[in-house]
Structures are given as C-alpha cells and as structure tokens.
Design a protein around this motif. Sequence first.
Motif, short mmCIF file in Angstrom:
data_model
loop_
_atom_site.label_atom_id
_atom_site.label_comp_id
_atom_site.label_asym_id
_atom_site.label_seq_id
_atom_site.Cartn_x
_atom_site.Cartn_y
_atom_site.Cartn_z
N ALA A 14 0.84 -1.19 0.00
CA ALA A 14 0.00 0.00 0.00
C ALA A 14 0.88 1.24 0.00
CB ALA A 14 -0.94 0.01 1.21
N VAL A 15 0.41 2.28 -0.67
CA VAL A 15 1.15 3.54 -0.72
C VAL A 15 0.18 4.71 -0.61
CG1 VAL A 15 3.02 2.61 -2.14
CG2 VAL A 15 1.06 3.68 -3.25
N VAL A 16 0.69 5.83 -0.14
CA VAL A 16 -0.05 7.09 -0.19
C VAL A 16 0.80 8.08 -0.98
CG1 VAL A 16 -1.34 6.75 1.94
CG2 VAL A 16 0.92 7.82 2.03
N ALA A 60 2.20 0.61 -5.59
CA ALA A 60 1.65 -0.39 -4.68
C ALA A 60 1.86 -1.80 -5.22
CB ALA A 60 0.16 -0.13 -4.45
N ALA A 61 1.71 -1.97 -6.53
CA ALA A 61 1.88 -3.29 -7.14
C ALA A 61 3.29 -3.81 -6.95
CB ALA A 61 1.54 -3.21 -8.62
N ARG A 62 4.27 -2.95 -7.13
CA ARG A 62 5.67 -3.39 -6.96
C ARG A 62 5.93 -3.82 -5.52
NH1 ARG A 62 6.48 1.49 -10.21
NH2 ARG A 62 6.76 0.85 -12.39
N LYS A 63 5.35 -3.11 -4.57
CA LYS A 63 5.51 -3.49 -3.16
C LYS A 63 4.87 -4.85 -2.89
CE LYS A 63 5.89 1.11 -1.02
NZ LYS A 63 7.09 0.81 -0.20
N SER A 296 -6.04 -1.23 1.65
CA SER A 296 -5.05 -0.52 2.47
C SER A 296 -5.18 -0.94 3.93
CB SER A 296 -5.23 0.99 2.35
OG SER A 296 -4.89 1.44 1.05
N ALA A 297 -6.42 -1.10 4.40
CA ALA A 297 -6.65 -1.57 5.77
C ALA A 297 -6.20 -3.02 5.93
CB ALA A 297 -8.12 -1.42 6.14
#
Length: 331
Positions: A14-16, A60-63, A296-297
């Motif tokens: 997840a990213v912001v 987010a996908a890479r993470k 994300s949660a």
Amino acid sequence: MTAARALRILGTGAVVPDNELLSTAIDERLGLAAGTVEARTGVRVRYVEHGTAAQLGARAARKALAAAGLDLADVDVIIGASATPDQPLPCNAALLHEELAPPHPVPAWDVNASCLSFLVALDLAATLIDAGRHRHVLVVSSDIASVGLDWSELGASGIFGDGAAAAVLGPADGTDSAVLAAGFSTHSEGAHTCEIPGGGSRHAPDRVEGPYGDIARFRMDGGAVFRLAIQHLPPFVDGLLAEAGDIELPDLPLVIPHQASHHGLSWLRQRLGLRDDQMVDIYADRGNQVAASLPSALHAAIESGRLRRGDLALLLGTGAGLSIGGIVLCY
C-alpha cells in the motif's frame, strides 16, 4: 453467497501520495476555526496525488510483488480494481500495465464496483485460481478522489483521500488459506445517492448545456447512504457468517471494513458489538480512499501482525449503487 475456494494472499502493498493535506490546512483555506474539519469529518490527514492513478497503483503493485517474492513474469493477469479511472477508455488496468511494463503481454482488465472493487476482484480471483485458470493474480486498487471534489461541501468532500493498495493472490498449495464465503447485494433505490454524473454517454459533452464541470464532480447524499447501509448490513453479515460455517462475530480475530466515514465505522463497531482490538481502523490518517480503502486496511493488518496466517477475518464494505459486499477469509 458462494462456496469456499482455496486462495492464498501471497503479498500485499500500500502507498499514499507524497503530498500531505492536514485538516487544519482545509480549515485555513475555508476560513474555519482550527479543528473544525477534523471534528466534522474525523480525518486528521489525507494525501493528495498530483500524478495518475496508474502511476500510484504501480507503486503499490511493486511493493506487493516484492512481499510475495515474485516478479511480473510470474503474473498471469492484472486486475484493476478502482472506482476513479484516469480516463474512460482504455481500462485503467491497461494504463497500469503500461506503467509496470511486464516482460510478456499479460492480460489486464478492470473491475469497477465503486468502493467494493477490491472485494469483487478478490472474489473473482478466488474462482479463477481455485479452478486452475490462473496461478498468480495481481489485483491493484488505486483511486484519486481529490480531483473531483467540491471542497466547500465538507459532507461530500472532506472525508476523502487518495491512495493505492495491491495484493498478489495465488493457490493455497496445501494450506488452509481460503475464501470461506463471499456475498454481494445491490439496493438500487440508492443508485443516485453517491455518483459522478459526467464522464459517460448519459451526459456526454454534446448532450449537456452549460459548464460540464458541474456534473463532473462527485455528489453524495451521505444521510441517505447511511440509512440504507444500516438497514441492510446486519442481516447481510448474519447470512455471510452462516454461509462461512456458522461463524460467530466474537470468534473472528479481525473485521476489516471499508473506511467509509467515522460515523459509519463507529456505527459498525457498536451495532456488531466489536471489540476495539477486532476492528481495523486507519481512517483518521488516510480518509476514505474509495476502492483502495479496504485493501489498504488489509495491508495495515498484515504488516502490523494483527492478521496472521490461519486467522479468520471478515472483509466488509458498502459502495455506490447502493451495494454491500463481504468476504470471510482464512488468511
């Protein structure tokens, strides 16, 4: 409701965005007393993206791939599970595909069920993987709500933030990991309580008189949405838990809801009788991230160790439509 299907979440991310927007800054912008926006919305800080949803989703996908110990060459299909695409055509999964640049022409397609997009994609992926159609599925939810908001109307706008989350899904391979039950329902008497009228053929530019921007912004009747949700959610949850094997709510280690609003989360906690340690709540520091909210949660629960292998979790949410969705998952 659906039968149990073997499925394992191999990795999440997840990213912001880099741009932080404090509620106190909105207070100042609107000429309100300090603390007003946070008191009304329950959000302390949200994040605003100045790039594209595809770019944010790729991060987010890479993470998620790194957490799964896989790379794009291992992925059989990319599912874009978002509510706010960068453009009507092509599907946002194709734009995400462009950002990720996989080494082979892996298929990419969208699921758009508003805030429930990730849950619907998870349900579909479970069927595809359990049936042997695909081995590794990458689901990405990335939403930029901030561009379509009228910030002078805090009831519809002050709760939202931008963000992205992703999950790599695969076969259970002898473990107990599974989607034990999944269910969805739509109550279309609420179809126009939460919408963006513009952007499609119904209100195409050559059919509209006056400024197009007026119908390209997000509109929500929060009270109507809330009333419909509280009417239909309790019996929906009862049916879903029964389908999963007569599971009782107190026996669930975690409930991971869509982070809709502070009023919604408070009602859910009280109505379902959830303990504080049962419910995942990241709302105050993210806001409602639309479809990216629930994954994300989920990622926060996994990353913090609150959701551990073999644990049961209820993933639950509502979305425009008005639709309700839930999955009972053995992680």
